[in-house]
Write a protein that holds these residues in place. Sequence first.
Motif, PDB file in Angstrom:
ATOM      1  N   PRO A 163     -10.487  -0.283 -48.905  1.00  0.00           N
ATOM      2  CA  PRO A 163     -11.711   0.493 -49.105  1.00  0.00           C
ATOM      3  C   PRO A 163     -12.020   0.541 -50.600  1.00  0.00           C
ATOM      4  O   PRO A 163     -11.170   0.186 -51.421  1.00  0.00           O
ATOM      5  N   GLU A 164     -13.253   0.969 -50.949  1.00  0.00           N
ATOM      6  CA  GLU A 164     -13.585   1.051 -52.382  1.00  0.00           C
ATOM      7  C   GLU A 164     -12.997   2.302 -53.011  1.00  0.00           C
ATOM      8  O   GLU A 164     -12.740   2.352 -54.205  1.00  0.00           O
ATOM      9  N   GLN A 165     -12.809   3.345 -52.168  1.00  0.00           N
ATOM     10  CA  GLN A 165     -12.173   4.573 -52.653  1.00  0.00           C
ATOM     11  C   GLN A 165     -11.128   5.048 -51.651  1.00  0.00           C
ATOM     12  O   GLN A 165     -11.199   4.676 -50.488  1.00  0.00           O
ATOM     13  N   ILE A 166     -10.230   5.877 -52.094  1.00  0.00           N
ATOM     14  CA  ILE A 166      -9.189   6.387 -51.199  1.00  0.00           C
ATOM     15  C   ILE A 166      -9.837   7.285 -50.144  1.00  0.00           C
ATOM     16  O   ILE A 166     -10.475   8.275 -50.485  1.00  0.00           O
ATOM     17  N   PRO A 167      -9.719   6.935 -48.843  1.00  0.00           N
ATOM     18  CA  PRO A 167     -10.341   7.773 -47.817  1.00  0.00           C
ATOM     19  C   PRO A 167      -9.678   9.161 -47.746  1.00  0.00           C
ATOM     20  O   PRO A 167      -8.471   9.265 -47.585  1.00  0.00           O
ATOM     21  N   GLU A 168     -10.510  10.201 -47.885  1.00  0.00           N
ATOM     22  CA  GLU A 168     -10.050  11.599 -47.814  1.00  0.00           C
ATOM     23  C   GLU A 168      -9.189  11.855 -46.582  1.00  0.00           C
ATOM     24  O   GLU A 168      -8.160  12.515 -46.640  1.00  0.00           O
ATOM     25  N   GLU A 169      -9.679  11.305 -45.446  1.00  0.00           N
ATOM     26  CA  GLU A 169      -9.006  11.560 -44.159  1.00  0.00           C
ATOM     27  C   GLU A 169      -7.555  11.105 -44.189  1.00  0.00           C
ATOM     28  O   GLU A 169      -6.690  11.740 -43.605  1.00  0.00           O
ATOM     29  N   ILE A 182      -2.002   1.655 -50.322  1.00  0.00           N
ATOM     30  CA  ILE A 182      -3.333   1.167 -49.951  1.00  0.00           C
ATOM     31  C   ILE A 182      -3.977   0.370 -51.087  1.00  0.00           C
ATOM     32  O   ILE A 182      -3.906   0.782 -52.241  1.00  0.00           O
ATOM     33  N   PRO A 183      -4.589  -0.785 -50.769  1.00  0.00           N
ATOM     34  CA  PRO A 183      -5.351  -1.495 -51.802  1.00  0.00           C
ATOM     35  C   PRO A 183      -6.708  -0.823 -51.956  1.00  0.00           C
ATOM     36  O   PRO A 183      -7.349  -0.480 -50.960  1.00  0.00           O
ATOM     37  N   ILE A 184      -7.138  -0.622 -53.217  1.00  0.00           N
ATOM     38  CA  ILE A 184      -8.423   0.026 -53.474  1.00  0.00           C
ATOM     39  C   ILE A 184      -9.263  -0.907 -54.342  1.00  0.00           C
ATOM     40  O   ILE A 184      -8.780  -1.421 -55.351  1.00  0.00           O
ATOM     41  N   GLY A 185     -10.527  -1.120 -53.921  1.00  0.00           N
ATOM     42  CA  GLY A 185     -11.419  -1.936 -54.748  1.00  0.00           C
ATOM     43  C   GLY A 185     -12.438  -2.685 -53.918  1.00  0.00           C
ATOM     44  O   GLY A 185     -12.549  -2.489 -52.710  1.00  0.00           O
ATOM     45  N   ASP A 186     -13.178  -3.570 -54.601  1.00  0.00           N
ATOM     46  CA  ASP A 186     -14.201  -4.356 -53.906  1.00  0.00           C
ATOM     47  C   ASP A 186     -13.732  -5.809 -53.813  1.00  0.00           C
ATOM     48  O   ASP A 186     -12.572  -6.103 -54.059  1.00  0.00           O
ATOM     49  N   GLN A 188     -14.306  -8.156 -55.830  1.00  0.00           N
ATOM     50  CA  GLN A 188     -14.047  -8.711 -57.160  1.00  0.00           C
ATOM     51  C   GLN A 188     -12.642  -8.360 -57.634  1.00  0.00           C
ATOM     52  O   GLN A 188     -11.908  -9.215 -58.108  1.00  0.00           O
ATOM     53  N   SER A 189     -12.291  -7.091 -57.500  1.00  0.00           N
ATOM     54  CA  SER A 189     -10.993  -6.669 -58.016  1.00  0.00           C
ATOM     55  C   SER A 189     -10.447  -5.470 -57.247  1.00  0.00           C
ATOM     56  O   SER A 189     -11.193  -4.537 -56.902  1.00  0.00           O
ATOM     57  N   GLN A 190      -9.170  -5.550 -56.944  1.00  0.00           N
ATOM     58  CA  GLN A 190      -8.507  -4.482 -56.172  1.00  0.00           C
ATOM     59  C   GLN A 190      -7.180  -4.130 -56.825  1.00  0.00           C
ATOM     60  O   GLN A 190      -6.558  -4.962 -57.476  1.00  0.00           O
ATOM     61  N   GLU A 191      -6.752  -2.898 -56.569  1.00  0.00           N
ATOM     62  CA  GLU A 191      -5.454  -2.461 -57.068  1.00  0.00           C
ATOM     63  C   GLU A 191      -4.632  -1.882 -55.929  1.00  0.00           C
ATOM     64  O   GLU A 191      -5.123  -1.009 -55.190  1.00  0.00           O
ATOM     65  N   LEU A 192      -3.416  -2.366 -55.782  1.00  0.00           N
ATOM     66  CA  LEU A 192      -2.516  -1.767 -54.818  1.00  0.00           C
ATOM     67  C   LEU A 192      -2.135  -0.399 -55.377  1.00  0.00           C
ATOM     68  O   LEU A 192      -1.716  -0.285 -56.525  1.00  0.00           O
ATOM     69  N   THR A 193      -2.342   0.625 -54.553  1.00  0.00           N
ATOM     70  CA  THR A 193      -2.243   2.001 -55.034  1.00  0.00           C
ATOM     71  C   THR A 193      -1.263   2.796 -54.182  1.00  0.00           C
ATOM     72  O   THR A 193      -1.226   2.634 -52.961  1.00  0.00           O
ATOM     73  N   LEU A 194      -0.477   3.637 -54.852  1.00  0.00           N
ATOM     74  CA  LEU A 194       0.455   4.524 -54.161  1.00  0.00           C
ATOM     75  C   LEU A 194      -0.038   5.955 -54.335  1.00  0.00           C
ATOM     76  O   LEU A 194      -0.295   6.389 -55.453  1.00  0.00           O
TER      77      LEU A 194
END
Length: 221
Positions: A163-169, A182-186, A188-194
């Motif tokens: 998703p482009e942002q971390i889903p609240e749910e 979760i990977p976050i981004g579009d 073009q560019s994404q970041e694996l996020t913890l």
Amino acid sequence: MSKLNFTGVGMTSQRTRDRLVQRLCDQGISNYEVLDVMRTTPRHLFLDEALAHRAYEDDALPIGFQQTLSQPYTVARMTELLLAGGPLKRVLEVGTGSGFQTTVLAQLVDRVYSVERIKPLQEKARERFRVLGARNVHLKHADGGFGWPEKGPFDGIISTAAPEQIPEELVEQLAVGGRLVIPIGDNQSQELTLVEKTEDRVITTVVEPAFFVPLKSGIIR
Ligand code: SAH
């Protein structure tokens, strides 16, 4: 945890698998249990026959509907990050896809709840879980961006679509002490996020660059 039935599935040579695991070690995967599951899980069963011969290369591969089976490194890395806080009982996966990541998780945690928005992919994966005897996997056909509220809270959540942002749910359905990978981004560019949830706050850490298919809304029947 499920002990799966891998007998008679036409295992690729031990050497090919050992080479894959060696490469994962070289790339920094260090959780021994994760490496062992990566070595024994028959990735070729999660691909169409025409692509099965490429199953032990460290590449993402197409599974239809413009979706991909994630690269082995990515599966191993996300699993390792998810497990780093200790043993997990209930894990939510967003994006069942081929079911490979699900099958890896099923051998390492008590229960996996996996949501997929494309019905035909879910049905193929369901058949694979049946053949392998993965009885601790529970499936839902839905938009996983909303999680699976009835089954939460989860002590681990993993999303294999970005998703482009971390889903609240998803953050809401995380238990205290829980981890969301979760990977976050579009595109073009994404970041694996913890994302870690503590008693009083939510800590977000960027791990490394990522390349995933986008998290899409709605379902396909
Ligand atoms: N873990 C899978 C990766 C599949 S690719 C594997 O190992 O094969 C990502 C998957 O996420 C695709 O199957 C895609 O259909 C699914 N997906 C994308 N958006 C979704 C959403 N909102 N809810 C559920 N699944 C979604």
